[in-house]
Scaffold this motif. Structure first.
Motif, PDB file in Angstrom:
ATOM      1  N   GLY A   1       0.783  -1.231   0.000  1.00  0.00           N
ATOM      2  CA  GLY A   1       0.000   0.000   0.000  1.00  0.00           C
ATOM      3  C   GLY A   1       0.811   1.276   0.000  1.00  0.00           C
ATOM      4  O   GLY A   1       0.242   2.365   0.033  1.00  0.00           O
ATOM      5  N   ALA A   2       2.136   1.168  -0.050  1.00  0.00           N
ATOM      6  CA  ALA A   2       2.996   2.360   0.031  1.00  0.00           C
ATOM      7  C   ALA A   2       3.365   2.869  -1.357  1.00  0.00           C
ATOM      8  O   ALA A   2       3.556   2.082  -2.290  1.00  0.00           O
ATOM      9  N   ALA A   3       3.473   4.189  -1.485  1.00  0.00           N
ATOM     10  CA  ALA A   3       3.966   4.788  -2.724  1.00  0.00           C
ATOM     11  C   ALA A   3       5.452   4.502  -2.872  1.00  0.00           C
ATOM     12  O   ALA A   3       6.150   4.207  -1.901  1.00  0.00           O
ATOM     13  N   ALA A   4       5.940   4.610  -4.101  1.00  0.00           N
ATOM     14  CA  ALA A   4       7.345   4.291  -4.368  1.00  0.00           C
ATOM     15  C   ALA A   4       8.288   5.177  -3.561  1.00  0.00           C
ATOM     16  O   ALA A   4       9.287   4.695  -3.018  1.00  0.00           O
ATOM     17  N   LYS A   5       7.986   6.467  -3.456  1.00  0.00           N
ATOM     18  CA  LYS A   5       8.843   7.363  -2.680  1.00  0.00           C
ATOM     19  C   LYS A   5       8.811   7.000  -1.200  1.00  0.00           C
ATOM     20  O   LYS A   5       9.823   7.091  -0.507  1.00  0.00           O
ATOM     21  N   SER A   6       7.650   6.564  -0.709  1.00  0.00           N
ATOM     22  CA  SER A   6       7.548   6.133   0.690  1.00  0.00           C
ATOM     23  C   SER A   6       8.358   4.864   0.914  1.00  0.00           C
ATOM     24  O   SER A   6       8.983   4.695   1.969  1.00  0.00           O
ATOM     25  N   ARG A   7       8.342   3.957  -0.059  1.00  0.00           N
ATOM     26  CA  ARG A   7       9.146   2.739   0.048  1.00  0.00           C
ATOM     27  C   ARG A   7      10.632   3.077   0.112  1.00  0.00           C
ATOM     28  O   ARG A   7      11.380   2.516   0.924  1.00  0.00           O
ATOM     29  N   ASP A   8      11.046   3.995  -0.733  1.00  0.00           N
ATOM     30  CA  ASP A   8      12.444   4.426  -0.744  1.00  0.00           C
ATOM     31  C   ASP A   8      12.822   5.034   0.604  1.00  0.00           C
ATOM     32  O   ASP A   8      13.863   4.714   1.189  1.00  0.00           O
ATOM     33  N   SER A   9      11.955   5.907   1.116  1.00  0.00           N
ATOM     34  CA  SER A   9      12.216   6.562   2.396  1.00  0.00           C
ATOM     35  C   SER A   9      12.265   5.548   3.529  1.00  0.00           C
ATOM     36  O   SER A   9      13.119   5.630   4.416  1.00  0.00           O
ATOM     37  N   MET A  10      11.365   4.571   3.495  1.00  0.00           N
ATOM     38  CA  MET A  10      11.298   3.559   4.546  1.00  0.00           C
ATOM     39  C   MET A  10      12.572   2.711   4.570  1.00  0.00           C
ATOM     40  O   MET A  10      13.165   2.487   5.628  1.00  0.00           O
ATOM     41  N   THR A  11      13.009   2.237   3.408  1.00  0.00           N
ATOM     42  CA  THR A  11      14.212   1.402   3.375  1.00  0.00           C
ATOM     43  C   THR A  11      15.461   2.207   3.703  1.00  0.00           C
ATOM     44  O   THR A  11      16.402   1.679   4.301  1.00  0.00           O
ATOM     45  N   ASP A  12      15.459   3.489   3.364  1.00  0.00           N
ATOM     46  CA  ASP A  12      16.589   4.352   3.712  1.00  0.00           C
ATOM     47  C   ASP A  12      16.739   4.443   5.229  1.00  0.00           C
ATOM     48  O   ASP A  12      17.840   4.292   5.775  1.00  0.00           O
TER      49      ASP A  12
END
Length: 467
Positions: free
Chosen positions: A94-105
């Motif tokens: 359910g996460a946007a791509a930018k949110s996924r990037d931010s989360m893994t960062d």
């Protein structure tokens, strides 16, 4: 076997050349020496204290592990690393791509700190790469891993702390501190720190929801009194005047090598014009299609903004493309925003379409191969245009330092032209309160009005004294 024959020794400090100190707790169980090494003195002190308390209570120590029953972790205890993977699997769909990037960062920053000292520790840079590129994104877990990456992840599986250990303030505080630093060890921006700590907090809160933790350990920490304020206002120094913007846009057309379809800058001239004259976000301009544009022969036109193409990276999009394909920021997936555009931008877009055409899906702005224009590409063009179009002292200043600052200049222009805040907010895709808070320092005239009122009040007081 069990034994109460236990002797606990002092902590040994290990200082190796070019490496940080480590701290070893040594003890003996039934004449069998035991030891465990920690990265901080606080962790070592805490572990040794637990051993001493168990011995004072008369507990039996296991001769194999060297631990008393009260300190043996249940076999089913989940490690931090294993739980992080579980959390990502829950959040990812359910996460946007930018949110996924931010989360893994954020998780790649904090996870290497939540480990015990174990032999064979990999370099932090390798461990971070292993997490970001191979372990955290679900689709990347099936990729073939280079030997150094595979070894780093095997080490992490062994060394990752059990989740219950995170209730110790001596563990959680260094983790929070690490989230406030850049890769070079300097203080990170306040917004970056807040974003990363929010991810960390949410992971811990998920553990509470699943009853793997009794409480969120961050809530138990005292808030530091020197927390930095997060600034949301636009820095007035970045806002260019209309004359400066026109000079920069003209400079854009001279940037890049000349090809069959003109210079690279010429292909992006209309893109940058949209950021200023329509106050679009760069990702919104990249998603603009021909069918979204009403471009009459005369008068004002209209852009119906529906799509946003933010750059996130192939690992974070469902399509495997670098750019995500999403609806507008802070709006529903199918919700649109109408932006009236002046005749000047109408003419620019008509000329762009006539000269360069559109992509197969109707997008106005594309690379030579038809792809979405990369952020690195348009940022490089903008940097060259600033060097060409601004005087040296201005080029070294924050003025229009990023393409996004064209949007700031456009919104500031509308506000200073007297367009009511609700109308500006609607066109720019803001709420009114956010608009006024963010652009408070970019509205001209208020200072002069306030000064005049104060001067008039002082003059009235002087008149009263004279009488």
């Amino acid at each position: 076997m069990k034994s109460r024959d236990v002797r606990i020794r002092k902590i040994q400090v290990n200082a190796l050349a070019n490496r940080k100190k480590s701290y070893t707790v040594r003890w003996v169980v039934a004449a069998d020496p035991k030891s465990r090494t920690f990265t901080t003195r606080a962790l070592a002190d805490h572990f040794r204290s637990d051993l001493m308390q168990a011995a004072n209570r008369g507990e039996s120590f296991d001769t194999e592990t060297g631990l008393p029953d009260s300190m043996v972790q249940p076999e089913e205890a989940v490690t931090w690393f294993a739980f992080v993977l579980r959390y990502i699997d829950m959040k990812w769909p359910g996460a946007a791509a930018k949110s996924r990037d931010s989360m893994t960062d954020a998780l790649a920053t904090v996870t290497p700190t939540l480990v015990r000292a174990a032999p064979g520790a990999p370099d932090v840079a390798i461990l971070r790469r292993a997490l970001r590129e191979y372990a955290l994104p679900p689709a990347a877990r099936q990729l073939d891993r280079p030997p150094d990456i595979a070894a780093a992840l095997r080490w992490l599986e062994r060394a990752s702390l059990p989740l219950p250990d995170l209730t110790d303030a001596a563990v959680i505080r260094p983790a929070l501190d690490a989230l406030g630093l850049t890769l070079e060890g300097r203080k990170a921006a306040a917004t970056t720190t807040r974003r990363k700590r929010s991810v960390f907090y949410n992971v811990l809160q998920y553990a509470v929801e699943l009853e793997l933790l009794d409480y969120n350990p961050v809530d138990k920490l005292r808030v530091r009194s020197n927390r930095r304020k997060v600034t949301h206002e636009v820095d007035r120094r970045v806002v260019a005047s209309t004359r400066q913007v026109r000079e920069l846009l003209a400079a854009v057309t001279y940037v890049g090598r000349r090809g069959r379809n003109g210079r690279r800058g010429e292909r992006l001239y209309a893109f940058f014009a949209c950021l200023y004259l329509a106050a679009l976000r760069p990702a919104e301009a990249l998603g603009l299609r021909q069918r979204d544009c009403y471009l009459p022969d005369e008068g004002w036109g209209l852009l119906t903004v529906e799509k946003s193409r933010p750059a996130a990276g192939k690992r974070y999009t469902d399509s495997g493309e670098v750019h995500d394909d999403r609806g507008l920021k802070h709006r529903g997936e199918t919700e649109t925003r109408s932006v009236p555009i002046p005749p000047e931008l109408v003419a620019i877009l008509r000329e762009h379409i006539e000269r360069f055409g559109v992509a197969d899906d109707g997008r106005l702005f594309r690379s030579d191969k038809g792809n979405v224009v990369a952020a690195s590409t348009y940022s490089r063009v903008w940097d060259e245009a600033r060097a060409l179009g601004l005087p040296p002292d201005r080029a070294q200043s924050p003025l229009a330092g990023r393409p996004y600052d064209l949007r700031h200049a456009g919104v500031s222009l509308w506000l200073n032209a007297g367009v009511p805040a609700p109308d500006v907010a609607e066109r720019a895709g803001h709420s009114v309160d956010v608009l006024l808070r963010v652009y408070a320092k970019c509205i001209d005239g208020n200072q002069e009005i306030m000064n005049a009122r104060i001067e008039a009040a002082l003059a009235a007081m002087d008149g009263g004294h004279a009488s």
